[in-house]
Design a protein around this motif. Structure first.
Motif, PDB file in Angstrom:
ATOM      1  N   PRO A   1       0.809  -1.229   0.000  1.00 31.57           N
ATOM      2  CA  PRO A   1       0.000   0.000   0.000  1.00 31.57           C
ATOM      3  C   PRO A   1       0.841   1.278   0.000  1.00 31.57           C
ATOM      4  O   PRO A   1       0.448   2.278  -0.605  1.00 31.57           O
ATOM      5  N   CYS A   2       2.000   1.246   0.648  1.00 29.17           N
ATOM      6  CA  CYS A   2       2.879   2.431   0.656  1.00 29.17           C
ATOM      7  C   CYS A   2       3.419   2.711  -0.742  1.00 29.17           C
ATOM      8  O   CYS A   2       3.498   3.867  -1.169  1.00 29.17           O
ATOM      9  N   PHE A   3       3.783   1.657  -1.468  1.00 28.31           N
ATOM     10  CA  PHE A   3       4.304   1.843  -2.824  1.00 28.31           C
ATOM     11  C   PHE A   3       3.193   2.321  -3.751  1.00 28.31           C
ATOM     12  O   PHE A   3       3.413   3.203  -4.582  1.00 28.31           O
ATOM     13  N   VAL A   4       2.011   1.782  -3.611  1.00 28.39           N
ATOM     14  CA  VAL A   4       0.870   2.213  -4.427  1.00 28.39           C
ATOM     15  C   VAL A   4       0.556   3.678  -4.130  1.00 28.39           C
ATOM     16  O   VAL A   4       0.289   4.458  -5.058  1.00 28.39           O
ATOM     17  N   ALA A   5       0.641   4.076  -2.872  1.00 26.13           N
ATOM     18  CA  ALA A   5       0.428   5.485  -2.517  1.00 26.13           C
ATOM     19  C   ALA A   5       1.505   6.364  -3.149  1.00 26.13           C
ATOM     20  O   ALA A   5       1.224   7.488  -3.588  1.00 26.13           O
ATOM     21  N   TYR A   6       2.737   5.865  -3.204  1.00 21.16           N
ATOM     22  CA  TYR A   6       3.821   6.611  -3.840  1.00 21.16           C
ATOM     23  C   TYR A   6       3.528   6.794  -5.334  1.00 21.16           C
ATOM     24  O   TYR A   6       3.749   7.877  -5.885  1.00 21.16           O
ATOM     25  N   LEU A   7       3.020   5.766  -5.987  1.00 24.01           N
ATOM     26  CA  LEU A   7       2.651   5.883  -7.398  1.00 24.01           C
ATOM     27  C   LEU A   7       1.548   6.922  -7.581  1.00 24.01           C
ATOM     28  O   LEU A   7       1.569   7.684  -8.553  1.00 24.01           O
ATOM     29  N   GLU A   8       0.613   6.964  -6.652  1.00 29.44           N
ATOM     30  CA  GLU A   8      -0.444   7.977  -6.707  1.00 29.44           C
ATOM     31  C   GLU A   8       0.150   9.373  -6.558  1.00 29.44           C
ATOM     32  O   GLU A   8      -0.228  10.301  -7.276  1.00 29.44           O
ATOM     33  N   TYR A   9       1.077   9.524  -5.632  1.00 22.07           N
ATOM     34  CA  TYR A   9       1.758  10.802  -5.427  1.00 22.07           C
ATOM     35  C   TYR A   9       2.487  11.247  -6.703  1.00 22.07           C
ATOM     36  O   TYR A   9       2.447  12.415  -7.089  1.00 22.07           O
ATOM     37  N   LEU A  10       3.130  10.297  -7.367  1.00 25.23           N
ATOM     38  CA  LEU A  10       3.914  10.626  -8.567  1.00 25.23           C
ATOM     39  C   LEU A  10       3.062  11.058  -9.754  1.00 25.23           C
ATOM     40  O   LEU A  10       3.601  11.543 -10.749  1.00 25.23           O
ATOM     41  N   ALA A  11       1.765  10.949  -9.646  1.00 22.09           N
ATOM     42  CA  ALA A  11       0.874  11.347 -10.745  1.00 22.09           C
ATOM     43  C   ALA A  11       1.038  12.823 -11.109  1.00 22.09           C
ATOM     44  O   ALA A  11       0.668  13.226 -12.211  1.00 22.09           O
ATOM     45  N   TYR A  12       1.641  13.619 -10.241  1.00 18.29           N
ATOM     46  CA  TYR A  12       1.869  15.027 -10.582  1.00 18.29           C
ATOM     47  C   TYR A  12       2.770  15.176 -11.806  1.00 18.29           C
ATOM     48  O   TYR A  12       2.736  16.205 -12.481  1.00 18.29           O
ATOM     49  N   TRP A  13       3.540  14.145 -12.129  1.00 21.71           N
ATOM     50  CA  TRP A  13       4.411  14.197 -13.315  1.00 21.71           C
ATOM     51  C   TRP A  13       3.612  14.274 -14.605  1.00 21.71           C
ATOM     52  O   TRP A  13       4.142  14.636 -15.641  1.00 21.71           O
ATOM     53  N   ARG A  14       2.338  13.985 -14.549  1.00 26.91           N
ATOM     54  CA  ARG A  14       1.504  14.041 -15.755  1.00 26.91           C
ATOM     55  C   ARG A  14       1.059  15.474 -16.054  1.00 26.91           C
ATOM     56  O   ARG A  14       0.531  15.735 -17.127  1.00 26.91           O
ATOM     57  N   LYS A  15       1.279  16.389 -15.125  1.00 24.87           N
ATOM     58  CA  LYS A  15       0.935  17.799 -15.343  1.00 24.87           C
ATOM     59  C   LYS A  15       1.959  18.408 -16.300  1.00 24.87           C
ATOM     60  O   LYS A  15       3.147  18.085 -16.233  1.00 24.87           O
ATOM     61  N   PRO A  16       1.511  19.299 -17.197  1.00 25.90           N
ATOM     62  CA  PRO A  16       2.413  19.861 -18.217  1.00 25.90           C
ATOM     63  C   PRO A  16       3.688  20.489 -17.666  1.00 25.90           C
ATOM     64  O   PRO A  16       4.753  20.342 -18.269  1.00 25.90           O
ATOM     65  N   GLU A  17       3.602  21.165 -16.530  1.00 25.65           N
ATOM     66  CA  GLU A  17       4.796  21.831 -15.994  1.00 25.65           C
ATOM     67  C   GLU A  17       5.876  20.855 -15.539  1.00 25.65           C
ATOM     68  O   GLU A  17       7.046  21.225 -15.401  1.00 25.65           O
ATOM     69  N   TYR A  18       5.515  19.591 -15.329  1.00 25.13           N
ATOM     70  CA  TYR A  18       6.487  18.556 -14.996  1.00 25.13           C
ATOM     71  C   TYR A  18       6.739  17.629 -16.188  1.00 25.13           C
ATOM     72  O   TYR A  18       7.868  17.192 -16.404  1.00 25.13           O
ATOM     73  N   ALA A  19       5.703  17.330 -16.938  1.00 24.68           N
ATOM     74  CA  ALA A  19       5.829  16.406 -18.072  1.00 24.68           C
ATOM     75  C   ALA A  19       6.839  16.901 -19.096  1.00 24.68           C
ATOM     76  O   ALA A  19       7.454  16.095 -19.793  1.00 24.68           O
ATOM     77  N   LYS A  20       7.043  18.192 -19.178  1.00 19.93           N
ATOM     78  CA  LYS A  20       7.996  18.723 -20.166  1.00 19.93           C
ATOM     79  C   LYS A  20       9.428  18.258 -19.920  1.00 19.93           C
ATOM     80  O   LYS A  20      10.259  18.313 -20.811  1.00 19.93           O
ATOM     81  N   PHE A  21       9.721  17.747 -18.730  1.00 20.22           N
ATOM     82  CA  PHE A  21      11.061  17.257 -18.412  1.00 20.22           C
ATOM     83  C   PHE A  21      11.236  15.776 -18.764  1.00 20.22           C
ATOM     84  O   PHE A  21      12.341  15.260 -18.727  1.00 20.22           O
ATOM     85  N   VAL A  22      10.152  15.105 -19.099  1.00 19.39           N
ATOM     86  CA  VAL A  22      10.169  13.663 -19.363  1.00 19.39           C
ATOM     87  C   VAL A  22      10.671  13.399 -20.783  1.00 19.39           C
ATOM     88  O   VAL A  22      10.194  13.998 -21.739  1.00 19.39           O
ATOM     89  N   VAL A  23      11.620  12.487 -20.894  1.00 20.53           N
ATOM     90  CA  VAL A  23      12.187  12.106 -22.191  1.00 20.53           C
ATOM     91  C   VAL A  23      11.439  10.913 -22.786  1.00 20.53           C
ATOM     92  O   VAL A  23      11.322  10.795 -23.997  1.00 20.53           O
ATOM     93  N   TYR A  24      10.934  10.028 -21.937  1.00 19.36           N
ATOM     94  CA  TYR A  24      10.267   8.812 -22.378  1.00 19.36           C
ATOM     95  C   TYR A  24       8.773   8.905 -22.042  1.00 19.36           C
ATOM     96  O   TYR A  24       8.340   8.486 -20.959  1.00 19.36           O
TER      97      TYR A  24
END
Length: 120
Positions: free
Chosen positions: A54-77
């Motif tokens: 459950p802690c790892f699943v919660a971490y994946l939920e937290y990481l969903a902010y990377w899907r926002k444009p201001e963060y996604a622009k840094f993603v190469v893959y």
């Protein structure tokens, strides 16, 4: 929006002297998120029962902010963002236990990378 010399608004971690904790966390989270573009890594995580924690699943939920444009622009893959979205669902996390699922995702990725410009 992040500009050079400006700290990224992510929670800080403890680091050594002289290091910017928010920058280090930003880089570590970006590296981890991008590793999610590898279906065989997702399969490994599933096989090691990370997706049952459950802690790892919660971490994946937290990481969903990377899907926002201001963060996604840094993603190469960009596939990592798609998989990050899919990892929010228990059914997908469970399906990653199967090697056939990882192989199918890898094959789809390969075809996309090989042929995506032909359709444009």
């Amino acid at each position: 929006m992040h500009t050079e010399g400006e700290s990224v608004a992510t929670p800080a971690t403890q680091t050594g002297a002289g290091e910017d904790p928010s920058r280090e966390r930003f880089e570590l989270e970006l590296e981890f998120v991008q590793s999610l573009a590898n279906p065989f890594y997702l399969h490994y995580l599933a096989q090691q029962d990370y997706f049952d924690d459950p802690c790892f699943v919660a971490y994946l939920e937290y990481l969903a902010y990377w899907r926002k444009p201001e963060y996604a622009k840094f993603v190469v893959y960009p596939h990592c963002l798609h998989y990050l979205g899919l990892l929010q669902h228990a059914e997908f996390r469970q399906s990653m236990r199967l090697l056939d699922t990882a192989r199918a995702l890898h094959g789809t990725q390969y075809k996309h990378w090989r042929f995506w410009r032909e359709g444009a």
